[in-house]
Design an enzyme around this catalytic site. Structure first.
Site, PDB file in Angstrom:
ATOM      1  CB  CYS B  89      -0.962  -0.037   1.181  1.00 18.92           C
ATOM      2  SG  CYS B  89      -2.354   1.084   0.991  1.00 18.92           S
ATOM      3  CG  HIS B 206      -3.516  -3.601   3.349  1.00 14.71           C
ATOM      4  ND1 HIS B 206      -2.522  -2.979   4.066  1.00 14.71           N
ATOM      5  CD2 HIS B 206      -4.184  -2.611   2.701  1.00 14.71           C
ATOM      6  CE1 HIS B 206      -2.585  -1.665   3.858  1.00 14.71           C
ATOM      7  NE2 HIS B 206      -3.582  -1.415   3.032  1.00 14.71           N
ATOM      8  CD  GLU B 208      -0.944  -5.565   6.002  1.00 19.59           C
ATOM      9  OE1 GLU B 208      -0.736  -6.128   4.893  1.00 19.59           O
ATOM     10  OE2 GLU B 208      -1.175  -4.345   6.105  1.00 19.59           O
TER      11      GLU B 208
END
Lengths: 747, 237
Positions: B89, B206, B208
């Site tokens: 990002c 993302h 994560e």
């Protein structure tokens, strides 16, 4: 104490600052002399409704404000604090930013978010989630779309950059908010018990620091502005609106939490309304000390700011810190690391006097205690009378509502209501997942579920208020707001713990408005006592009304409830979507022949006046207690409460979230429109696997929980009484895409 | 393999990244401070992560100021020496601004911030970030950005294709790369790329946020697993 270059002070000056004759006299009594302009300005903001709660505190004190989980008393600190076990506490609060948002929606909403987060981290808690509650006027008006676009991007831009997920909230539309929108923002944080910081000054000689952003001219007299009616001239008050900088706030958050870790912070308070004035006076009054402040030491954004401007500025992203004498360098090092200003501007003094100096000249001197709530701030109880419009509500006859010619058509019309369609256009502009705790993203439930890392627990969070109900009956309507918040938490697998409230009302000097306020507080108190969810604090926002050429119309009374619940184990999380074909659908609770205040009456039948829907507090509590047990026994596959749009909307929402159809049957003892579209309370739709159905029914029978077997999860369509209402995908399309279509040409 | 997660002022996914690397993947992970000029002893075979967020408030342009952070010189040298650098990002935006990856990320086509689950198709097995992910299956991974529209000139796009540098493209849930599945108007639906040397990676979504059963989505784990596997292959334990 006349200061050169300041306007002269007389009754007229006082009145222009929103101070009544009686209050002006009271100030003179406290000081033993006529205040100068700076002092008068200080009283003006501190005694404004926004800071002093002068017209509400009498009634707020009747709310239940104690409980075994509460770690600080209501209103004692910047936010409520509840024990959630495992040595952890949850700090949370909701606050309004209505007036600024009505004038400048983007900055108004953004700074609302910033302000409420500061209330949380000034206590030493790290914000982990935010919610909001928004009210707009008619969605088809260009002005509404303009405000909505601004508010949503303001909330998004601030929260997204700050890095706290917006996990839940509500958005409703009604003409009563055409001019006066509502923007209520809630923040929720986590802190270890015993590691909180109080907003109290202590230790004579301790240094007082201002940290964070430099001070500018923005937001001067913002609190006073928020405590007056919005009029067509309000746009001229634009400088009273603050400007937000979420990047600075992110730095301020990290630096503040790091500063607390040094152990050199004695007390800390954020600067919101009334800036330095409010933070110095509240911290001093609470610690029964005084402060000497040198305003010329305050870092400013622009040259030639007057002392009173520095004192009253509502520039954002600032904190007042009382540090431990001798450890100044430790604090300064932390703020330097984060590239933030940390300037000593004064010290704690003995005696309770606030003394403000400017280039060596004393420009104001006031007793701290005389300024604050619980001290010298005035307390009023206003007159109230039963509103006349209630007669219109009582005149409503259910028999005057004809049965719809076509049920599928009526259902489709209802489903297109701006109050029922998906808020996707709104929430996709918010980062809802940062911090990787949001469990309800991929597993939707009635309340937002946020896990607490490092523990087995999760928080269940919700904001609720159907202001149409509160308008129809302020007492019952507010009980429903509390009940619905609790129901959302229970449906999601949580146990309700405590609430924060945001009380949005019209002008308190209007006896009908005050009647609504008093009855809302009574309802809130009764419901909160029943659910054992004490009120931990919140915010009162009066003067929400629209001024027209020939009349003034208050908004619907809107006492928004922000509730926090706890899942003792996050595996209890219960979702709202149907799970499998062949599962059975039940409704817990009792149906009624009741269309009162329903979205169906308002949107489809165009009937604005009707009574509040059926509600019984004991019955509600009984249903919730048992639902909670059923979830803990793992008997059900889904739970979704019945609210706006009635049983029909509840079923379709569970279907859309699962992409599965359903077949259900009406109960012939009820009007079909009331059965499917009515909003009588205390009902929950659950689905159950065939294997567990007997056990569920047995539980319900043995615990006197009223229930109805509605039907089955089946096929791809919505089928009621063997009539096909269309495939779920079509309902989903309308649901998901309608708001974006309406907002397409917003400016 | 050690990970170093850089904290810029305004980074806000640094804790999330550390959490996944450390607690979920079980890797040694340290935070690196933007004002430092060294990399806390990280060397070849280790990985520097530039997390998501709003470095320097994203003022001027996302990533435009962060590239001048003191630590970026060290990151640049680290990358030139073949160390792994992974930007997610805002981290991707910074790597593009710093010239470690080609192209730029422009404001989303709809001019709004977008946060939602999207689907990605891994486009190559030939990268440390994707080599353990079965090809052609759609991964559900969320995006959260206002400036994620990948843009590059035609020559750059062509060379990305020729050199197999496109790691992920936005697709629908069936893996079809369609205009409707493109959330932000990125050219060629590009969601993530690597450099020619295949040691610097950037992506807008993302992973994560999609690596734990508790969050109801583990589609992002494969990226971290790939990374670990390639490194352990590179450097025997």
């Amino acid at each position: 104490m006349q200061v050169k270059s300041e306007p002269e002070v007389n009754l007229q000056t006082a009145s222009s600052l929103g101070i009544s004759e009686e209050e002006f006299q009271k100030i003179a009594d406290y000081l033993g002399r006529t205040p100068n302009f700076t002092e008068l300005s200080v009283y003006s903001v501190m005694w404004s409704e926004h800071c002093s709660y002068k017209n509400s505190i009498h009634w707020l004190k009747t709310l239940p404000r104690e409980g075994k989980r509460l770690l600080v008393g209501a209103g004692e600190e910047n936010a409520g604090l509840v024990d959630i076990g495992e040595g952890l506490a949850c700090a949370f609060k909701i606050e309004s930013h209505n007036h600024p948002s009505a004038i400048e929606p983007y900055q108004g909403a953004a700074t609302g978010v910033g302000g409420i987060h500061r209330d949380i981290f000034t206590m030493g808690a790290r914000p982990i989630a935010s919610l909001n509650s928004l009210r707009f006027g008619n969605i088809d008006l260009d002005h509404t779309k303009h405000l909505m676009r601004g508010v949503v991007s303001g909330i998004g831009d601030y929260g997204n950059c700050f890095g706290v997920p917006t996990v839940g909230g509500e958005v409703y539309f009604n003409d009563c908010y055409n001019q006066n929108i509502l923007v209520n923002a809630m923040s929720v944080g986590i802190v270890r018990v015993g590691e909180t910081i109080s907003a109290t000054a202590s230790g004579v000689g301790n240094p007082v620091f201002i940290v964070g952003s430099a001070t500018g001219k923005d937001g001067i007299h913002g609190a006073t502005f928020a405590s007056a009616d919005l009029t067509e001239d309000s746009a001229e008050d634009l400088p009273a609106v603050q400007v937000g900088d979420p990047f600075q706030e992110k730095l301020l958050l990290e630096a503040s939490l790091e500063a607390i870790q040094t152990g050199a912070v004695v007390g800390m308070q954020d600067m919101g309304a009334a800036g330095i004035t409010c933070s110095t006076s509240e911290m001093s009054a609470k610690g029964q000390v005084g402060m000497r402040i040198d305003l010329d030491k305050v870092p400013t954004r622009q040259a030639h700011m007057q002392a009173w401007e520095i004192l009253l500025s509502e520039s954002q992203e600032r904190m007042l810190i009382v540090g431990e004498k001798g450890r100044e360098a430790e604090l300064q090092a932390v703020f330097e690391k984060w590239d933030l200003v940390c300037e000593q501007i004064g010290e704690v003094t003995e005696g309770g006097m606030l003394e403000y100096f400017f280039h060596g000249e004393k420009i104001a001197e006031v007793p701290a205690d005389s300024l604050v709530l619980g001290g010298g701030a005035p307390v009023y109880t206003r007159e109230y009378t039963r509103p006349k419009y209630l007669e219109k509500i009582q005149r409503f006859k259910p028999s005057s509502v004809p049965a719809p010619a076509s049920f599928p058509d009526a259902a489709k019309k209802l489903w297109s209501s701006p109050n029922l369609i998906s808020r996707r256009w709104v929430y996709e502009q918010y980062d809802s997942m940062v911090r990787t705790n949001t469990m309800s993203t991929n597993a939707p439930s009635d309340a937002a579920i946020v896990r607490v890392k490092g523990s087995a627990k999760a928080l269940a969070l919700t904001t609720d208020c159907n202001s149409g109900y509160v308008y129809a009956d302020s007492y019952v309507g507010t009980m429903i707001a509390v009940a619905e918040a609790a129901r959302n938490i229970v449906c999601s697998g949580g146990i309700p713990v405590a609430i924060t409230n945001c009380l949005n009302f019209g002008n308190p000097y209007n006896p009908e408005v005050y009647w609504q306020f008093v009855h809302a507080i009574r309802g809130m108190g009764d419901a909160c006592r029943k659910f054992d969810t004490p009120v931990t604090g919140g915010n009162v926002s009066f003067y929400n009304q629209s001024v027209y050429q020939d009349r003034t119309e208050p908004i619907y009374p809107t006492p928004t409830i922000g509730m926090v619940g706890v899942l003792e184990d996050s595996s209890l999380h219960t979702t709202l979507n149907f799970k499998e074909k062949g599962h059975h659908i039940y409704m817990l609770g009792t149906p009624h022949n009741d269309l009162g205040s329903s979205e169906y009456l308002r949107h489809v039948c165009q009937i604005p006046f009707s009574p509040v829907p059926h509600f019984d507090l004991d019955e509600e509590f009984h249903i919730q207690q048992n639902l909670s047990q059923i979830i803990r026994k793992k008997l059900i596959a889904s739970a979704h409460d019945v609210s706006e749009g009635g049983l029909f909307a509840t079923l379709v929402e569970s279907a859309i979230a699962s992409k599965l159809g359903f077949e259900v049957e009406s109960d012939q003892n009820f009007r079909k429109d009331a059965y499917w579209f009515g909003e009588s309370q205390s009902r929950v739709v659950v689905s159950v696997s065939p294997q567990k159905e007997d056990e569920l029914v047995n539980y319900l029978n043995t615990h006197n929980v009223p229930f109805t077997r509605l039907g089955e999860v089946k096929g791809e369509s919505v089928v009621i009484d063997d009539e096909d209402f269309g495939i779920v995908q079509e309902w989903e399309q309308v649901y998901l895409e309608s708001m974006a279509k309406k907002m397409e040409h917003a400016i | 393999m050690k990970f170093g997660v850089i904290v810029f002022p305004g980074s806000n996914c640094d804790d999330d990244m550390v959490h996944v690397l450390q607690n979920v993947m079980g890797c040694e992970t340290v935070k690196l401070w933007h004002k430092d000029t060294h990399l806390a002893g990280l060397g070849k075979g280790d990985c520097i992560v530039l997390p998501g967020g709003f470095s320097y408030g994203d003022y001027l342009r996302a990533g435009a100021i962060a590239r001048f952070s003191p630590i970026m010189q060290a990151v640049s040298e680290f990358a030139q020496d073949g160390g792994f650098v992974f930007g997610v990002c805002n981290g991707f935006q910074i790597l593009c601004e710093a010239g470690l990856l080609p192209g730029v990320l422009l404001r989303n086509a709809n001019q709004q911030f977008i946060c939602k689950n999207v689907h990605l198709r891994p486009m190559t097995l030939n990268s440390p970030l994707t080599n353990a992910i079965p090809p052609n299956q759609a991964l559900k991974i969320p995006i959260a950005h206002a400036e994620g529209r990948y843009y590059a000139d035609e020559d750059t796009l062509r060379s990305l294709e020729t050199n197999d540098q496109i790691l992920f493209r936005y697709c629908d849930s069936d893996g079809q790369i369609t205009p409707e599945a493109n959330p932000n108007g990125a050219l060629m639906n590009i969601a993530g790329i690597c450099n020619r040397q295949r040691n610097v990676f950037g992506m807008m979504p993302h992973p994560e946020r999609a690596s734990e059963p508790a969050l109801g989505n583990t589609d992002g784990r494969g990226l971290f697993e790939s990374l670990l596997r390639s490194v352990s292959a590179l450097i025997p334990a």
